[in-house]
Design a protein around this motif. Structure first.
Motif, PDB file in Angstrom:
ATOM      1  N   GLN A   1      19.051  92.905 -40.314  1.00  0.00           N
ATOM      2  CA  GLN A   1      17.587  92.833 -40.247  1.00  0.00           C
ATOM      3  C   GLN A   1      17.024  92.184 -41.507  1.00  0.00           C
ATOM      4  O   GLN A   1      16.108  91.353 -41.433  1.00  0.00           O
ATOM      5  CB  GLN A   1      17.004  94.236 -40.085  1.00  0.00           C
ATOM      6  CG  GLN A   1      17.368  94.920 -38.778  1.00  0.00           C
ATOM      7  CD  GLN A   1      16.831  96.345 -38.740  1.00  0.00           C
ATOM      8  OE1 GLN A   1      15.735  96.626 -39.188  1.00  0.00           O
ATOM      9  NE2 GLN A   1      17.630  97.256 -38.205  1.00  0.00           N
TER      10      GLN A   1
ATOM     11  N   ILE B   1       8.961  90.183 -37.610  1.00  0.00           N
ATOM     12  CA  ILE B   1       9.947  90.933 -36.833  1.00  0.00           C
ATOM     13  C   ILE B   1       9.366  92.264 -36.370  1.00  0.00           C
ATOM     14  O   ILE B   1       9.571  92.690 -35.223  1.00  0.00           O
ATOM     15  CB  ILE B   1      11.222  91.158 -37.662  1.00  0.00           C
ATOM     16  CG1 ILE B   1      11.953  89.830 -37.873  1.00  0.00           C
ATOM     17  CG2 ILE B   1      12.151  92.154 -36.971  1.00  0.00           C
ATOM     18  CD1 ILE B   1      13.192  89.940 -38.733  1.00  0.00           C
TER      19      ILE B   1
ATOM     20  N   GLY C   1       8.761  93.263 -32.504  1.00  0.00           N
ATOM     21  CA  GLY C   1       9.403  94.433 -31.898  1.00  0.00           C
ATOM     22  C   GLY C   1       8.403  95.397 -31.286  1.00  0.00           C
ATOM     23  O   GLY C   1       8.589  95.872 -30.156  1.00  0.00           O
TER      24      GLY C   1
ATOM     25  N   LYS D   1      14.318  92.395 -26.003  1.00  0.00           N
ATOM     26  CA  LYS D   1      13.788  92.362 -27.362  1.00  0.00           C
ATOM     27  C   LYS D   1      14.781  91.695 -28.309  1.00  0.00           C
ATOM     28  O   LYS D   1      14.417  90.859 -29.134  1.00  0.00           O
ATOM     29  CB  LYS D   1      13.471  93.778 -27.844  1.00  0.00           C
ATOM     30  CG  LYS D   1      12.261  94.400 -27.168  1.00  0.00           C
ATOM     31  CD  LYS D   1      12.180  95.890 -27.406  1.00  0.00           C
ATOM     32  CE  LYS D   1      12.126  96.250 -28.860  1.00  0.00           C
ATOM     33  NZ  LYS D   1      12.019  97.722 -29.058  1.00  0.00           N
TER      34      LYS D   1
ATOM     35  N   THR E   1      14.167  88.164 -30.252  1.00  0.00           N
ATOM     36  CA  THR E   1      14.229  88.188 -31.713  1.00  0.00           C
ATOM     37  C   THR E   1      15.284  87.219 -32.221  1.00  0.00           C
ATOM     38  O   THR E   1      15.065  86.490 -33.208  1.00  0.00           O
ATOM     39  CB  THR E   1      14.545  89.607 -32.217  1.00  0.00           C
ATOM     40  OG1 THR E   1      13.546  90.520 -31.740  1.00  0.00           O
ATOM     41  CG2 THR E   1      14.564  89.648 -33.740  1.00  0.00           C
TER      42      THR E   1
END
Length: 325
Positions: free
Chosen positions: A253, A282, A286, A299, A303
């Motif tokens: 992430q 991000i 989300g 998702k 992403t």
């Protein structure tokens, strides 16, 4: 050679401002889109949820930005966060340490892990990818040993961190924003920051200029470990517990947010503020996808596409700037 690199980085500051506007525009487009598609997106609850989600990943992304700028990488941040949080919970619950003292121990864990990464990389000239991958396993195993593979419930004593707020903003969010501002100032307005950009651009040129890059690279990994332990405090406070499984996938992430922000994986180019925009993009993506009913698989797919698109756009943007020079 070093002076030329440093002057070049100063000349690039207006380009960074352009990048900020581009990132802000992308974020605004996402907010407007989900505001139209989702009935409850434009609510205080939604924005409060996003603000509560981003502090820990934001702080880790700041450290990751510095690491990537010197052409390194740190895959251990998720496990280090779990270990630091586990130590925080252990010292508060089992050893009855007060919160400030337990936080000091927690921060020391992050600093030691970062120092270990940096020293091994520098001493034996090993790839940061391999060394931090090893630390990922070491720290995760340490987290399981410290907690005996069980969640340590702390409760009220640590919740004061997330309960505190200033002008309606939670204390962790304010701390995260302050770290972003400080990180950007260090990167763009100090000699230390200029040297990091120079190392990422051409480490050999820095060495030939009479500057030893090893202490600077060590400092970057120590900084990343330190910031990760701060994120561990916030994450533990938000959950009111220390979970040995915390931080799974955090490294991906953080890298994704930093890359979306335009920091080069090859080193020599990056911005802490842009990384913060990457985190927000991000988070908004989300939350918005969840509110319109997208499945987890969808998702992740979207992403991932955003990350790849950001890298491709940054590649062409960099080529255009290079051709203009």
């Amino acid at each position: 050679m070093l002076k030329k690199i440093m002057k070049k980085s100063i000349a690039d500051l207006p380009a960074f401002i352009t990048d900020y506007l581009g990132m802000a525009l992308a974020l605004a487009v996402l907010i407007i889109f989900f505001g139209i598609k989702a009935n409850n997106f434009f609510t205080l609850t939604t924005f409060r949820t996003i603000a509560n989600q981003v502090p820990d990943i934001t702080i880790v992304a700041v450290g990751m930005t510095f690491v990537l700028i010197v052409a390194g990488i740190d895959l251990s941040v998720g496990s280090v966060m779990a270990l630091a949080g586990a130590v925080l919970g252990l010292f508060m619950v089992k050893f009855n340490f007060p919160l400030p003292a337990a936080i000091v121990v927690c921060l020391a864990v992050g600093i030691l892990c970062g120092a270990a990464n940096g020293l091994v990389i520098i001493r034996w000239r090993l790839p940061a990818f391999i060394v931090t991958l090893g630390m990922l396993e070491i720290a995760r195993g340490g987290a399981y040993l410290v907690t005996e593979s069980r969640t340590i419930y702390i409760g009220g004593p640590v919740e004061v961190i997330t309960d505190a707020s200033i002008l309606g903003f939670s204390l962790p969010f304010i701390v995260a924003v302050a770290i972003v501002v400080a990180g950007q100032l260090v990167l763009s307005r100090t000699v230390f920051g200029r040297y990091l950009i120079a190392i990422g651009t051409n480490e050999e040129a820095v060495r030939l200029s009479g500057i030893d890059p090893r202490p600077l690279k060590l400092a970057v990994f120590v900084l990343c470990g330190f910031l990760t332990s701060i994120a561990a405090v916030i994450h533990t406070a938000r959950l009111s517990s220390a979970n040995p499984n915390a931080g799974y996938g955090l490294e991906l992430q953080a890298i994704a947010a930093v890359v979306i922000g335009g920091t080069s994986l090859m080193g020599g180019r990056g911005s802490v503020v842009s990384s913060f925009f990457g985190v927000l993009i991000i988070a908004v993506l989300g939350t918005g996808l969840a509110q319109i009913g997208a499945q987890e698989s969808t998702k992740r797919l979207i992403t991932g596409c955003v990350i790849v698109a950001a890298v491709i756009l940054d590649h062409y943007r960099h080529r255009i700037r290079k051709s203009q020079k």
